[in-house]
Design an enzyme around this catalytic site. Structure first.
Site, PDB file in Angstrom:
ATOM      1  N   HIS A 108       5.485 -10.858  -2.753  1.00 19.66           N
ATOM      2  CA  HIS A 108       6.105 -11.431  -1.557  1.00 19.66           C
ATOM      3  C   HIS A 108       5.656 -10.702  -0.292  1.00 19.66           C
ATOM      4  O   HIS A 108       5.401  -9.491  -0.308  1.00 19.66           O
ATOM      5  CB  HIS A 108       7.625 -11.398  -1.695  1.00 19.66           C
ATOM      6  N   ASP A 114       7.338  -6.999  -9.212  1.00 15.54           N
ATOM      7  CA  ASP A 114       6.804  -8.209  -8.607  1.00 15.54           C
ATOM      8  C   ASP A 114       6.660  -7.909  -7.116  1.00 15.54           C
ATOM      9  O   ASP A 114       7.638  -7.897  -6.375  1.00 15.54           O
ATOM     10  CB  ASP A 114       7.765  -9.381  -8.833  1.00 15.54           C
ATOM     11  N   GLN A 165      -5.796   3.101  -2.445  1.00 15.80           N
ATOM     12  CA  GLN A 165      -6.677   2.465  -3.421  1.00 15.80           C
ATOM     13  C   GLN A 165      -7.759   1.616  -2.783  1.00 15.80           C
ATOM     14  O   GLN A 165      -8.716   1.219  -3.462  1.00 15.80           O
ATOM     15  CB  GLN A 165      -5.852   1.625  -4.400  1.00 15.80           C
ATOM     16  N   ASN A 180       3.737   4.615  -3.429  1.00 11.94           N
ATOM     17  CA  ASN A 180       2.751   3.548  -3.520  1.00 11.94           C
ATOM     18  C   ASN A 180       1.353   4.142  -3.345  1.00 11.94           C
ATOM     19  O   ASN A 180       1.208   5.351  -3.143  1.00 11.94           O
ATOM     20  CB  ASN A 180       3.034   2.483  -2.456  1.00 11.94           C
ATOM     21  N   ASP A 187       0.220   2.981 -19.555  1.00 13.75           N
ATOM     22  CA  ASP A 187       0.270   3.428 -20.950  1.00 13.75           C
ATOM     23  C   ASP A 187      -1.134   3.610 -21.523  1.00 13.75           C
ATOM     24  O   ASP A 187      -1.396   4.544 -22.290  1.00 13.75           O
ATOM     25  CB  ASP A 187       1.054   2.424 -21.803  1.00 13.75           C
ATOM     26  N   ASP A 231       7.879   4.510 -23.731  1.00 17.10           N
ATOM     27  CA  ASP A 231       8.309   3.322 -23.003  1.00 17.10           C
ATOM     28  C   ASP A 231       9.832   3.307 -22.949  1.00 17.10           C
ATOM     29  O   ASP A 231      10.492   3.466 -23.982  1.00 17.10           O
ATOM     30  CB  ASP A 231       7.826   2.049 -23.701  1.00 17.10           C
ATOM     31  N   CYS A 277      -4.038   0.272  -8.729  1.00 10.54           N
ATOM     32  CA  CYS A 277      -2.689   0.832  -8.618  1.00 10.54           C
ATOM     33  C   CYS A 277      -2.264   1.520  -9.905  1.00 10.54           C
ATOM     34  O   CYS A 277      -1.612   2.573  -9.883  1.00 10.54           O
ATOM     35  CB  CYS A 277      -1.690  -0.252  -8.234  1.00 10.54           C
ATOM     36  N   ASP A 336       3.380  -7.310 -11.106  1.00  7.44           N
ATOM     37  CA  ASP A 336       1.943  -7.324 -10.839  1.00  7.44           C
ATOM     38  C   ASP A 336       1.412  -6.094 -10.109  1.00  7.44           C
ATOM     39  O   ASP A 336       0.208  -5.966  -9.904  1.00  7.44           O
ATOM     40  CB  ASP A 336       1.572  -8.582 -10.041  1.00  7.44           C
ATOM     41  N   HIS A 337       2.286  -5.180  -9.710  1.00  7.34           N
ATOM     42  CA  HIS A 337       1.832  -4.015  -8.954  1.00  7.34           C
ATOM     43  C   HIS A 337       2.633  -2.792  -9.381  1.00  7.34           C
ATOM     44  O   HIS A 337       3.859  -2.836  -9.463  1.00  7.34           O
ATOM     45  CB  HIS A 337       2.007  -4.255  -7.455  1.00  7.34           C
TER      46      HIS A 337
END
Length: 328
Positions: free
Chosen positions: A252, A249, A127, A295, A179, A225, A133, A274-275
């Site tokens: 980290h 999440d 990306q 990924n 979605d 979903d 993402c 978040d990803h």
């Protein structure tokens, strides 16, 4: 580079040794160019700190304190906050809605599932420094299901989603949702192939829609979903449906510099995802259950672009918080 082998004079009149051969190699490998000596020194300091952190982790991993290893990668000269602000584009839903309920026809879960080995997974994308993402994950899920329906593995256009799905709420490099991407493909009547509408990494957020009906690679009827926070449902969906879109999440440093093994981070927050990632299977490694996920950070990252995320550990990192899949 000559700069790295010489002394650099700073604006304040101070000098510093421009850096190690290792940092020079890092810059060359990832095409790093800095605007001046001050920026160079700042990035080298960050890189050194990150390298020391990675080395400490791997020493502990060798002693059995971690189930995964880390390695230097393209993020090495960035702070964790810079990576978060640049690379994470999943916009968590406040309330997850579904077009239908998920019901599995399986009577029992297989011990392992590997859609990658079965030929349902296209090449890993990159990306770039863009929060896209969500678009890479959406196309991965669409590609897998399209292969299941048609028997053909067709790489679909991430850029098509980036440029054309703003009406559904997606914002290109500023983030989006799988979605909403599925909804766009349904309303639009299809999504172009990647070959006809390739990802423009240098300008990933051009947002000038160039969709061509003649270049459709797949269509979509909607999406489902999965039950929120339900790892059992996620595993049944992976086993029966195929590639599932989800998010975690990833804030980290362990994830940012993940290299191999099963990523297990107790500090993860399953309610702050978040990803996005595409779950392409699951299994067990060295006694640790995992989901294998695709990924979108290129093949230099992780296990040739994939990451094993710990499975059946109380929805760690939110792997099952907002999982979904398209329908065809």
């Amino acid at each position: 580079m000559a700069l790295l082998k010489s002394m650099v004079v700073l604006a304040a009149g101070l000098t510093f040794a421009a850096g190690s051969a290792e940092f020079s190699e890092f810059m060359t490998k990832y095409g790093k160019v800095y605007r001046d000596a001050t920026e160079h020194y700042k990035r080298m300091s960050i890189w050194r700190s990150n390298l020391a952190m990675i080395e400490r982790h791997n020493v502990q991993a060798a002693k059995g304190h971690h189930s995964y290893t880390m390695a230097m990668n393209q993020f090495g000269d960035m702070t964790a906050e810079e990576v978060r602000s640049t690379m994470f584009g999943y916009r968590q839903q406040s309330n997850q809605l579904s077009t239908s309920n998920f019901h599995s026809n399986l009577t029992a879960l297989p011990a392992s599932v590997d859609w990658k080995a079965k030929g349902y997974v296209t090449a890993v994308g990159n990306q770039g420094q863009c929060g896209s993402c969500w678009a890479f994950t959406a196309t991965a899920a669409l590609e897998g299901l399209n292969k299941k329906v048609t028997g053909k593995l067709v790489a679909l256009s991430v850029q098509n989603l980036m440029d054309c799905s703003s009406k559904q709420g997606n914002q290109g490099c500023s983030g989006g949702l799988m979605d909403q991407a599925f909804t766009y493909v349904k309303v639009n009547g299809g999504i172009d192939t990647d070959a006809s509408y390739p990802y423009n990494q240098s300008q990933p957020g051009s947002y000038k829609c160039r969709y061509n009906k003649a270049q459709i690679g797949a269509k979509c009827k909607g999406y489902v979903d999965l039950p929120r926070d339900n790892e059992t449902a996620l595993q049944y969906a992976v086993a029966e449906i195929g590639i599932i879109s989800t998010a975690i999440d990833a804030s980290h440093t362990g994830f940012m510099y993940y290299k191999s093994g099963v990523y297990d981070e107790p500090a993860c927050n399953p309610d702050q995802i978040d990803h996005s990632l595409a779950v392409v299977g699951y299994g067990v490694e060295n006694g640790v259950e995992f989901y294998n996920c695709k990924n979108s950070w290129g093949t230099e990252w992780g296990e040739a672009g994939f990451v094993k995320v710990v499975r059946n550990k109380n929805n760690q990192c939110g792997i099952a918080t907002e999982a979904s899949y398209p329908t065809m």
